[in-house]
Design an enzyme around this catalytic site. Structure first.
Site, PDB file in Angstrom:
ATOM      1  CB  SER A  74      -0.790  -0.042   1.120  1.00  0.00           C
ATOM      2  OG  SER A  74       0.091  -0.338   2.522  1.00  0.00           O
ATOM      3  CD  GLU A  96      -8.100  -5.629   1.331  1.00  0.00           C
ATOM      4  OE1 GLU A  96      -6.625  -5.586   1.762  1.00  0.00           O
ATOM      5  OE2 GLU A  96      -7.949  -4.155   0.392  1.00  0.00           O
TER       6      GLU A  96
HETATM    7  O1  KIV Z   1      -0.728  -3.188   1.784  1.00  0.00           O
HETATM    8  C1  KIV Z   1      -0.649  -3.136   2.413  1.00  0.00           C
HETATM    9  O2  KIV Z   1      -1.560  -2.158   2.863  1.00  0.00           O
HETATM   10  C2  KIV Z   1      -1.839  -4.722   2.719  1.00  0.00           C
HETATM   11  C3  KIV Z   1      -2.867  -4.414   3.635  1.00  0.00           C
HETATM   12  C4  KIV Z   1      -4.344  -3.315   3.419  1.00  0.00           C
HETATM   13  C5  KIV Z   1      -3.705  -5.499   4.698  1.00  0.00           C
HETATM   14  O3  KIV Z   1      -2.039  -5.706   2.488  1.00  0.00           O
END
Ligand code: KIV
Length: 261
Positions: free
Chosen positions: A43, A178
């Site tokens: 993310s 998710e």
């Molecule tokens: O990349 C991320 O932040 C994630 C979370 C949404 C679990 O995979």
């Protein structure tokens, strides 16, 4: 947190807390507050690089951010994401997972189920701990037609449950769920011996994860499953409030969860 503690928490009914962090300052605060897991998530494509999705995140990005977070993470378990197209074959998965472990990760996470069987198995054979990621898979946002809740229909729900059971059989230590209906989050969590960590998957998962910046209310137009814990006070008090809310199951509520069709 030690990896063995994951199952102990589940068996004792203690909820697991997880926040994403990408730099030493936030990671240090989260670690000192006592969050159980710090996730260096891909993310970072959205929240650090300002991209629309996670597809532009590279292995070099993940290695850099894993290294800086690892320097200050003392008590939390450190998990790092394998970025888009870094686990397309078993050989490539093993090579890239080793790079992340050498950078300081204690476990690697990647998205998907049965289609990655050989990748899960090669990591199990080489004693590299793995976290799965089912339901909404942001690296497949194009194929999934956007950021949509998954597993709403019975057939799709069964497919996700089957994948979760397969991942457990392939030695995966924990699974992020998710954006799935809360009922399905509960069913999967009750069907497994390993813990689930939900994000938009209901209060009955064995733990909860939020993007650190979402938890601090920095994100514009956040998704339904996000709660801003920094309404007053400090980053430290917001982090402590998140941890307490997960532990005593006052977060997430129905307001942050999804229903089946
Ligand atoms: O990349 C991320 O932040 C994630 C979370 C949404 C679990 O995979």
């Amino acid at each position: 947190m030690k990896i063995d503690a994951l199952k102990i928490f589940k068996n004792q009914g203690e909820k697991i807390t997880c926040l994403t962090a990408y730099d030493a300052s936030f990671a240090s605060v989260f670690d000192k507050c006592g969050v159980d897991i710090i996730l260096v998530g891909d993310s970072l494509g959205n929240v650090i690089k300002g991209d629309e999705n996670t597809l532009g995140v590279s292995m070099n990005d993940m290695l850099y951010h894993t290294q800086v977070v690892a320097k200050v993470t003392n008590q939390a378990l450190l998990i790092s994401d394998m970025p888009y197209q870094s686990y397309t074959s078993a050989k490539q998965t093993l090579e890239n997972a080793k790079y992340l472990m050498n950078a300081g990760a204690q476990m690697v996470k990647f998205e998907g189920g049965h289609e990655h069987e050989s990748s899960f198995q090669i990591l199990q054979d080489n004693n590299i701990p793995v976290c799965g990621h089912l339901g909404l898979q942001p690296q497949s946002v194009v194929e999934m037609g956007g950021y949509k809740v998954q597993g709403k229909g019975e057939g799709d729900a069964q497919r996700i449950l089957k994948d979760a059971k397969a991942l457990e059989a392939w030695g995966v230590k924990t699974i992020v769920l998710e954006c799935i209906p809360a009922k399905l989050g509960k069913k999967i969590s009750q069907s497994l011996n390993i813990p689930t960590i939900g994000i938009g998957a209901g209060v009955n998962c064995d733990g909860q994860v939020l993007v650190g910046y979402d938890m601090l209310g920095i994100t514009q137009n956040p998704p339904k499953f996000v709660k801003n814990f920094l309404t007053s006070g400090s980053i430290v008090s917001a982090t402590n409030d998140f941890i307490q809310a997960v532990k005593n199951q006052t977060f997430p509520t129905d307001e942050h969860s999804f229903k089946s069709v």
